[in-house]
Design a protein around this motif. Structure first.
Motif, PDB file in Angstrom:
ATOM      1  N   GLU A 244     -19.053 -11.340   9.459  1.00 33.24           N
ATOM      2  CA  GLU A 244     -19.942 -10.351   8.850  1.00 33.24           C
ATOM      3  C   GLU A 244     -21.329 -10.397   9.477  1.00 33.24           C
ATOM      4  OE1 GLU A 244     -17.732 -10.555   4.465  1.00 33.24           O
ATOM      5  OE2 GLU A 244     -19.825 -11.173   4.674  1.00 33.24           O
ATOM      6  N   ARG A 247     -21.456  -8.697  12.890  1.00 33.13           N
ATOM      7  CA  ARG A 247     -21.615  -7.244  12.834  1.00 33.13           C
ATOM      8  C   ARG A 247     -23.053  -6.862  12.503  1.00 33.13           C
ATOM      9  NH1 ARG A 247     -16.391  -7.642  10.573  1.00 33.13           N
ATOM     10  NH2 ARG A 247     -17.157  -7.549   8.423  1.00 33.13           N
ATOM     11  N   GLU A 248     -23.667  -7.614  11.610  1.00 34.96           N
ATOM     12  CA  GLU A 248     -25.052  -7.315  11.224  1.00 34.96           C
ATOM     13  C   GLU A 248     -26.006  -7.502  12.402  1.00 34.96           C
ATOM     14  OE1 GLU A 248     -28.010  -8.353   7.449  1.00 34.96           O
ATOM     15  OE2 GLU A 248     -26.086  -9.389   7.682  1.00 34.96           O
ATOM     16  N   THR A 252     -20.522  -9.146  19.307  1.00 30.60           N
ATOM     17  CA  THR A 252     -19.066  -9.001  19.376  1.00 30.60           C
ATOM     18  C   THR A 252     -18.436 -10.286  19.901  1.00 30.60           C
ATOM     19  OG1 THR A 252     -19.190  -8.077  21.616  1.00 30.60           O
ATOM     20  CG2 THR A 252     -19.202  -6.524  19.762  1.00 30.60           C
ATOM     21  N   SER A 258     -14.696  -6.866  17.019  1.00 38.09           N
ATOM     22  CA  SER A 258     -15.412  -7.353  15.837  1.00 38.09           C
ATOM     23  C   SER A 258     -14.369  -7.918  14.878  1.00 38.09           C
ATOM     24  CB  SER A 258     -16.188  -6.217  15.167  1.00 38.09           C
ATOM     25  OG  SER A 258     -17.218  -5.742  16.009  1.00 38.09           O
TER      26      SER A 258
END
Length: 278
Positions: A244, A247-248, A252, A258
């Motif tokens: 998580e 992604r923030e 990658t 992801s």
């Protein structure tokens, strides 16, 4: 991957698996990485990979159950650099039979060794690292897992992971005035030799997980991304799901993917109360 070139890092438990991947990812960002563990051969291979990635790998044979050896490690970092920018506490003693489907009292008592190299070792390493980290600010990352919030591999493993999550929260309180971020990172199912061997032994039980795996380097990429973030202190004291946070941060995995979070199945990190009582 962009990252903080010139960073001085220590990655414990880096002779293989997650630690080796994290070290390689930090080296790819330009870091000098002290890689520690008990396997001289494994550490040499990790250090060579760090060099190949464009950083510098320094292998240091260190048993993290030996406090004198740990003290010597950080004394060496102090002599050679005068500071430390990143500590990744990854060392853990994973016993045979950890994933056996048996109650804890039917597993060997030596599973308690994870309390020593896993929980206690993380505290000792951070204790020695803290004066070096406060020189110009930095980051401490404890590698953890969903076992901190759900039943995973039994109570000994779960207690260790819940313990390092709490270490991150409380260490962050003391280190915040020195611009040092402390996080605990829940890694997903890692594509390591150990995990792949487990899949091969019991494909019916674990085969569906193969598509949800993440590389051992993802956590290192997250750490590098966090170090580069201009507002990195916003995460201090938190336990985060690595996929998580990736992604923030716009990070990658090595293949450009992801990886998914397992929150919907295994739950998310606990939220600790912000009260501070001294």
């Amino acid at each position: 991957m962009s990252g903080p070139a010139g960073t001085v890092a220590v990655v414990t438990g880096a002779s293989r698996g997650a630690g080796a991947g994290i070290a390689a990812a930090l080296a790819a960002a330009g870091a000098t990485v002290y890689v520690t563990g008990r396997s001289e051969r494994g550490l040499a291979a990790t250090a060579e990979e760090c060099d190949r990635r464009g950083g510098r790998g320094i292998p240091v044979v260190c048993d993290h159950a030996d406090d004198d050896a740990v003290a010597a490690l950080f004394d060496r970092v102090r002599r050679e650099h005068g500071r430390l920018d990143v500590l990744v506490n990854n060392a853990i003693s994973l016993p045979d039979g950890l994933t056996d489907d048996r109650p804890f009292w039917e597993k060997p008592l030596d599973h308690q060794q994870m309390f020593d190299v896993g929980l206690r070792s993380s505290y000792v390493a951070a204790w020695h690292a803290a004066p070096l980290l406060t020189v110009q600010g930095g980051l401490v990352a404890h590698t953890s897992s969903f076992g901190g919030g759900c039943y995973l591999h039994g109570p000994a493993y779960g207690a260790v992971k819940a313990g390092v999550d709490k270490l991150a929260h409380d260490m962050a309180v003391d280190l915040a005035p020195h611009d040092v971020v402390v996080v605990s990172v829940w890694m997903g199912i890692l594509r390591t030799e150990r995990t792949l061997a487990g899949l091969a032994r019991d494909p019916e039980r674990y085969g569906a997980l193969a598509a949800r795996m993440e590389s051992p380097e993802l956590t290192g990429r997250v750490v590098a991304g966090l170090m580069s973030h201009p507002d990195r202190m916003r995460w201090t004291g938190r336990t985060v799901v690595g996929a998580e946070l990736a992604r923030e941060l716009g990070v990658t995995d090595v293949d450009g993917s992801s990886p998914p979070s397992h929150r919907e199945v295994l739950g998310g990190p606990l939220e600790f109360n912000p009260a501070v009582v001294r």
